[in-house]
Design a protein around this motif. Sequence first.
Motif, PDB file in Angstrom:
ATOM      1  N   ALA A   2      -1.570   8.273 -54.289  1.00 27.46           N
ATOM      2  CA  ALA A   2      -1.551   7.057 -55.099  1.00 27.46           C
ATOM      3  C   ALA A   2      -2.979   6.729 -55.514  1.00 27.46           C
ATOM      4  O   ALA A   2      -3.932   7.345 -55.037  1.00 27.46           O
ATOM      5  CB  ALA A   2      -0.944   5.906 -54.306  1.00 27.46           C
ATOM      6  N   LEU A   3      -3.103   5.726 -56.375  1.00 19.96           N
ATOM      7  CA  LEU A   3      -4.421   5.318 -56.844  1.00 19.96           C
ATOM      8  C   LEU A   3      -5.194   4.539 -55.788  1.00 19.96           C
ATOM      9  O   LEU A   3      -6.397   4.721 -55.623  1.00 19.96           O
ATOM     10  CB  LEU A   3      -4.292   4.461 -58.104  1.00 19.96           C
ATOM     11  N   ALA A   4      -4.518   3.627 -55.092  1.00 15.32           N
ATOM     12  CA  ALA A   4      -5.187   2.750 -54.135  1.00 15.32           C
ATOM     13  C   ALA A   4      -4.141   2.015 -53.307  1.00 15.32           C
ATOM     14  O   ALA A   4      -2.940   2.248 -53.459  1.00 15.32           O
ATOM     15  CB  ALA A   4      -6.059   1.736 -54.888  1.00 15.32           C
ATOM     16  N   ALA A  44       1.765  -3.402 -54.976  1.00  9.70           N
ATOM     17  CA  ALA A  44       2.181  -2.128 -54.386  1.00  9.70           C
ATOM     18  C   ALA A  44       3.594  -1.780 -54.829  1.00  9.70           C
ATOM     19  O   ALA A  44       4.485  -2.629 -54.815  1.00  9.70           O
ATOM     20  CB  ALA A  44       2.123  -2.210 -52.868  1.00  9.70           C
ATOM     21  N   MET A  45       3.791  -0.536 -55.214  1.00 13.38           N
ATOM     22  CA  MET A  45       5.102  -0.048 -55.641  1.00 13.38           C
ATOM     23  C   MET A  45       5.812   0.735 -54.536  1.00 13.38           C
ATOM     24  O   MET A  45       6.949   1.154 -54.698  1.00 13.38           O
ATOM     25  CB  MET A  45       4.937   0.823 -56.877  1.00 13.38           C
ATOM     26  N   LEU A  46       5.126   0.930 -53.404  1.00 15.39           N
ATOM     27  CA  LEU A  46       5.685   1.669 -52.271  1.00 15.39           C
ATOM     28  C   LEU A  46       5.082   1.099 -51.004  1.00 15.39           C
ATOM     29  O   LEU A  46       3.874   0.875 -50.939  1.00 15.39           O
ATOM     30  CB  LEU A  46       5.342   3.159 -52.388  1.00 15.39           C
ATOM     31  N   GLY A  47       5.947   0.884 -50.003  1.00 13.40           N
ATOM     32  CA  GLY A  47       5.495   0.464 -48.690  1.00 13.40           C
ATOM     33  C   GLY A  47       6.146   1.331 -47.631  1.00 13.40           C
ATOM     34  O   GLY A  47       6.856   2.293 -47.942  1.00 13.40           O
ATOM     35  N   ASP A  48       5.923   0.981 -46.378  1.00 16.17           N
ATOM     36  CA  ASP A  48       6.426   1.816 -45.290  1.00 16.17           C
ATOM     37  C   ASP A  48       7.946   1.914 -45.262  1.00 16.17           C
ATOM     38  O   ASP A  48       8.493   2.978 -44.956  1.00 16.17           O
ATOM     39  CB  ASP A  48       5.878   1.355 -43.939  1.00 16.17           C
ATOM     40  N   ALA A  71      -0.485   1.561 -45.635  1.00 15.73           N
ATOM     41  CA  ALA A  71      -1.079   2.906 -45.653  1.00 15.73           C
ATOM     42  C   ALA A  71      -1.133   3.557 -44.267  1.00 15.73           C
ATOM     43  O   ALA A  71      -0.891   4.753 -44.147  1.00 15.73           O
ATOM     44  CB  ALA A  71      -2.482   2.848 -46.259  1.00 15.73           C
ATOM     45  N   ARG A  72      -1.436   2.802 -43.252  1.00 18.26           N
ATOM     46  CA  ARG A  72      -1.531   3.383 -41.905  1.00 18.26           C
ATOM     47  C   ARG A  72      -0.181   3.956 -41.468  1.00 18.26           C
ATOM     48  O   ARG A  72      -0.097   5.078 -40.977  1.00 18.26           O
ATOM     49  CB  ARG A  72      -2.018   2.339 -40.915  1.00 18.26           C
ATOM     50  N   GLU A  73       0.876   3.179 -41.657  1.00 18.49           N
ATOM     51  CA  GLU A  73       2.210   3.637 -41.255  1.00 18.49           C
ATOM     52  C   GLU A  73       2.652   4.842 -42.102  1.00 18.49           C
ATOM     53  O   GLU A  73       3.218   5.803 -41.572  1.00 18.49           O
ATOM     54  CB  GLU A  73       3.226   2.499 -41.396  1.00 18.49           C
ATOM     55  N   PRO A  78      -8.672  13.950 -61.205  1.00 17.07           N
ATOM     56  CA  PRO A  78      -8.813  13.646 -59.772  1.00 17.07           C
ATOM     57  C   PRO A  78      -8.909  12.145 -59.500  1.00 17.07           C
ATOM     58  O   PRO A  78      -9.948  11.623 -59.103  1.00 17.07           O
ATOM     59  CB  PRO A  78     -10.105  14.373 -59.404  1.00 17.07           C
ATOM     60  N   ILE A  79      -7.787  11.455 -59.686  1.00 14.21           N
ATOM     61  CA  ILE A  79      -7.769  10.001 -59.518  1.00 14.21           C
ATOM     62  C   ILE A  79      -6.936   9.545 -58.322  1.00 14.21           C
ATOM     63  O   ILE A  79      -6.912   8.359 -58.014  1.00 14.21           O
ATOM     64  CB  ILE A  79      -7.257   9.308 -60.798  1.00 14.21           C
ATOM     65  N   PHE A  80      -6.280  10.477 -57.650  1.00 11.43           N
ATOM     66  CA  PHE A  80      -5.354  10.110 -56.574  1.00 11.43           C
ATOM     67  C   PHE A  80      -5.987  10.302 -55.204  1.00 11.43           C
ATOM     68  O   PHE A  80      -6.757  11.225 -54.980  1.00 11.43           O
ATOM     69  CB  PHE A  80      -4.075  10.951 -56.664  1.00 11.43           C
ATOM     70  N   ARG A  81      -5.580   9.417 -54.274  1.00  7.87           N
ATOM     71  CA  ARG A  81      -5.974   9.533 -52.876  1.00  7.87           C
ATOM     72  C   ARG A  81      -4.752   9.916 -52.057  1.00  7.87           C
ATOM     73  O   ARG A  81      -3.625   9.594 -52.425  1.00  7.87           O
ATOM     74  CB  ARG A  81      -6.529   8.203 -52.370  1.00  7.87           C
ATOM     75  N   ASP A  82      -5.001  10.588 -50.947  1.00  5.01           N
ATOM     76  CA  ASP A  82      -3.924  10.998 -50.048  1.00  5.01           C
ATOM     77  C   ASP A  82      -3.627   9.892 -49.045  1.00  5.01           C
ATOM     78  O   ASP A  82      -4.538   9.369 -48.403  1.00  5.01           O
ATOM     79  CB  ASP A  82      -4.315  12.263 -49.287  1.00  5.01           C
ATOM     80  N   TYR A  83      -2.329   9.560 -48.910  1.00  3.63           N
ATOM     81  CA  TYR A  83      -1.922   8.531 -47.960  1.00  3.63           C
ATOM     82  C   TYR A  83      -0.832   9.009 -47.014  1.00  3.63           C
ATOM     83  O   TYR A  83      -0.665   8.434 -45.949  1.00  3.63           O
ATOM     84  CB  TYR A  83      -1.433   7.275 -48.701  1.00  3.63           C
ATOM     85  N   GLY A  84      -0.056  10.001 -47.364  1.00  8.75           N
ATOM     86  CA  GLY A  84       1.046  10.454 -46.522  1.00  8.75           C
ATOM     87  C   GLY A  84       0.586  11.328 -45.380  1.00  8.75           C
ATOM     88  O   GLY A  84      -0.550  11.810 -45.350  1.00  8.75           O
ATOM     89  N   GLY A  85       1.486  11.549 -44.439  1.00 10.50           N
ATOM     90  CA  GLY A  85       1.206  12.417 -43.306  1.00 10.50           C
ATOM     91  C   GLY A  85       1.088  13.882 -43.689  1.00 10.50           C
ATOM     92  O   GLY A  85       0.491  14.673 -42.965  1.00 10.50           O
TER      93      GLY A  85
END
Length: 164
Positions: free
Chosen positions: A117-119, A78-82, A105-107, A27-34
């Motif tokens: 992702a991790l952070a 960061a390896m991924l952006g909006d 992350a907000r977008e 359990p190391i991942f956080r949710d960021y997507g819609g």
Amino acid sequence: MTQAPTSLEKTADIYDEHETDIQVCEPIFRDYGGHIRFSGRIVTIKCHEDNSRVKERLGQPGEGRVLVVDAGGSTRCAMLGDLLAQKGVDNGWAGILMYGCIRDAREIGEMPIGVKALATIPKKSIRKGAGETDLPVTFAQVTFRPGDWLYADEDGVVVLPAGE
């Protein structure tokens, strides 16, 4: 089992049904997507602080698959952006599992795609064309193989072999 679980099934229920065949991520991942709950066949990338292959792959048809990125667990960029996440949405990817960081992350949280992702970090990655695709990658106590099934929700991430 005669058919793969649906994306509506909870990871806990999938685990209970496939306890002997399933892999469970730490359990190391956080949710960021819609979309918090997502699933699909796995496509893999192994890259370190260079998101060239991520951009390349998200620009191709996703067909409901999940992009699993082994970024080495780096928290330096960061390896991924909006913009790349939007490419994923536009091309039909169900989700992205990033063993590394994202930004915007907000977008991304407003987009109809799953992203774990991790952070987050504002620093962008470099692009030099490095990285490998479509090979087994291992992190979070799981080996992710192209074509296997990934299921993600509020409880975490599980992986079933393609034959399941």
